[in-house]
Structures are given as structure tokens and as C-alpha cells.
Scaffold this active site. Structure first.
Site, PDB file in Angstrom:
ATOM      1  N   PRO A   2       0.786  -1.408  -0.038  1.00  0.00           N
ATOM      2  CG  PRO A   2      -0.692  -1.540   1.718  1.00  0.00           C
ATOM      3  CD  PRO A   2       0.632  -2.051   1.080  1.00  0.00           C
ATOM      4  CD  GLU A   3       3.966   3.013  -2.949  1.00  0.00           C
ATOM      5  OE1 GLU A   3       4.230   3.939  -2.229  1.00  0.00           O
ATOM      6  OE2 GLU A   3       4.594   2.004  -3.285  1.00  0.00           O
TER       7      GLU A   3
END
Ligand code: ZN
Length: 270
Positions: A2-3
Site C-alpha cells: 500500500p502506497e
């Protein structure tokens, strides 16, 4: 992994259901995440109202009345809201029962984290040294210009260094540099004032585009892939080696910087 856009999408997705609500209980099925979930957390947090759900870099900060729960999705974590009584899956390690819902953390690889502090979270060891928040007003042309002075690092790896600016992952660094017309091989310390202006604007625009794309498919399942969302908007340069630049038709180049692939247009980015 996840960014930042995905974490922000998650925050926006769950906030309406949890903000202002009282925590009924916390259930820890597997405390061995990246760090052990504090034993005292369930007892400390139960009965407290969630005042605010904030994000700092990729940390979600659940501000309660007397303390803050700090949550990180790690490599493979996702959060979703489920109805009470929903049967947990194998990797559903943590439940926060709040208001009418249960906020459930699924994390197959267990690199995520759930921590607890009664100090201001900004002073927590994991958060204290984080760089500038890119979507806040703290990042602007003057700040970026000042940050880059005296740095001999190339601008692409510079952007990805979370001690300077947080949340500019590999895709977003390449895309932002294209939008700003800046060569990724340029020394950060040689960035001009106009380039700093264009680059700070481009970083915000790129991240906001990704957040919007990630948010469009959001219902009660949260944790859609920010990068995938971004690609629905089609990338300017990322992963397009040899293909024509969308602006000038020149073939996109791929190089490796700090073991990460960088994509750029040799004509548009100087
Ligand atoms: Zn071009």
C-alpha cells in the site's frame, strides 16, 4: 505494498463510519505483527470515543480521548468494515468494534503494525523523523527548493527518501518528474526555483490523481490498490519503456537508480 494514496483512500473510506463513535471492544487474534500488538491496548482503548482519524505518511492515527492507536498496513495489510459477527478469515488478525461496525485488519504477511501511545503521536519514534507531508501546505516550491540545497543525490531517489518527503513512491516519483519536465538524473541540489515550483505542484497533482482513482471504486471494502487505480488513469511514463511519449512521441527510456526502475522522456525532461 500500500502506497500513500491507498492509505489516504482507506482513511477517507472508513472515516465516516468511525469518527465520533465509541470503541466497544478490541479483539487481537494474532498479536505477532511487525511488532507485538501491545497487551494493554484492548483494555486501554475500550469505551473511548474516536475523536479524529488522521494520516501521517503511511500511518493511520486513531486519536482517542486519552491516547492514539497507530496503525500501519505494512506490505499486505488492508482494512475493511464488516458487520458484527462476520466470520473472520485466516489472516484477519485484529478487530476494532466501533459504533455499529467492526473495523477488521487483514494482513497475510504480518508486516503491518498496531501500536498504542498516550504521548502526542507526532513524538512517537516511528513518526518523529518523517519528512514533509506532500499533500499539505508544508510542501511548496520554497520548501522543496530549500530541502534540495546542498544535496548531491539525484532528484529521483531524493524524492523517494521518506526522511525528506514522505509518500512519493516509485511510480509517483517518475510520473511527477515527467509532469514537471525534470530529468530524473539531475542532482537535487541543482534544481532551479522554477523547477522546484513545477515539481512540488506535480507531486501533489500525481498523488491526488491516484487518490481520486483509488476512491472511485470504494464501498465498504477498503484497501483497493492505489497503483492499479492510478493506472486506470494511464501512466505518462511509468512502465512504458520504448513506447512513444504521450506528449512528444519520443521513445520512453528506462534506467535503474538505487535499484529501482526509473522511466522518463529524454526530450520532455531536461
Ligand atoms: Zn516527451
Amino acid at each position: 505494498m500500500p502506497e500513500l494514496p491507498e492509505v489516504e483512500t482507506t482513511r477517507r473510506g472508513i472515516e465516516p463510519a468511525v469518527r465520533g463513535q465509541v470503541i466497544r471492544s478490541i479483539l487481537v487474534r494474532e498479536p505477532r505483527l511487525r511488532w507485538r500488538v501491545p497487551r494493554e491496548l484492548p483494555e486501554e482503548a475500550a469505551g473511548q470515543r474516536l475523536r479524529e482519524l488522521r494520516r501521517r505518511a503511511k500511518y493511520l492515527l486513531f486519536d482517542l480521548e486519552r491516547g492514539t492507536m497507530i496503525l500501519h498496513l505494512g506490505m499486505s495489510g488492508s482494512l475493511r468494515l464488516v458487520a458484527p459477527g462476520t466470520h473472520p478469515g485466516k489472516h484477519d488478525h485484529f478487530d476494532l468494534a466501533i459504533g455499529e461496525k467492526v473495523l477488521r485488519l487483514r494482513d497475510p504477511r504480518r508486516f503491518g503494525a498496531v501500536l498504542w501511545t498516550t504521548q502526542p503521536p507526532e513524538e512517537h519514534a516511528l513518526i518523529r523523523h518523517l519528512g514533509v507531508e506532500p499533500l499539505s501546505q508544508a510542501l511548496n516550491a520554497a520548501r522543496l527548493h530549500a530541502l534540495t540545497r546542498a544535496s548531491r543525490v539525484r532528484i529521483k531517489p531524493f524524492l523517494m527518501d521518506g526522511r525528506r518527503i514522505v509518500g512519493v513512491g516509485n511510480i509517483y516519483a517518475s510520473e511527477s518528474l515527467f509532469l514537471a519536465g525534470v530529468d530524473p538524473r539531475k542532482a537535487a541540489g541543482r534544481l532551479s526555483a522554477p523547477q522546484s515550483e513545477r515539481l512540488s505542484t506535480a507531486i501533489k497533482r500525481t498523488l491526488r490523481t491516484a487518490i481520486r482513482a483509488g476512491g472511485s471504486s470504494l464501498r465498504d471494502f477498503v484497501g483497493s490498490d492505489g497503483a492499479q487505480g492510478y493506472f486506470q488513469r494511464r501512466a505518462w511514463v511509468y512502465d512504458r519503456e520504448g513506447q512513444p511519449c504521450r506528449r512528444c512521441g519520443t521513445a520512453i527510456k528506462r534506467i535503474v537508480q538505487g535499484q529501482r526502475a526509473t522511466y522518463f522522456c529524454p526530450s520532455c525532461q531536461r
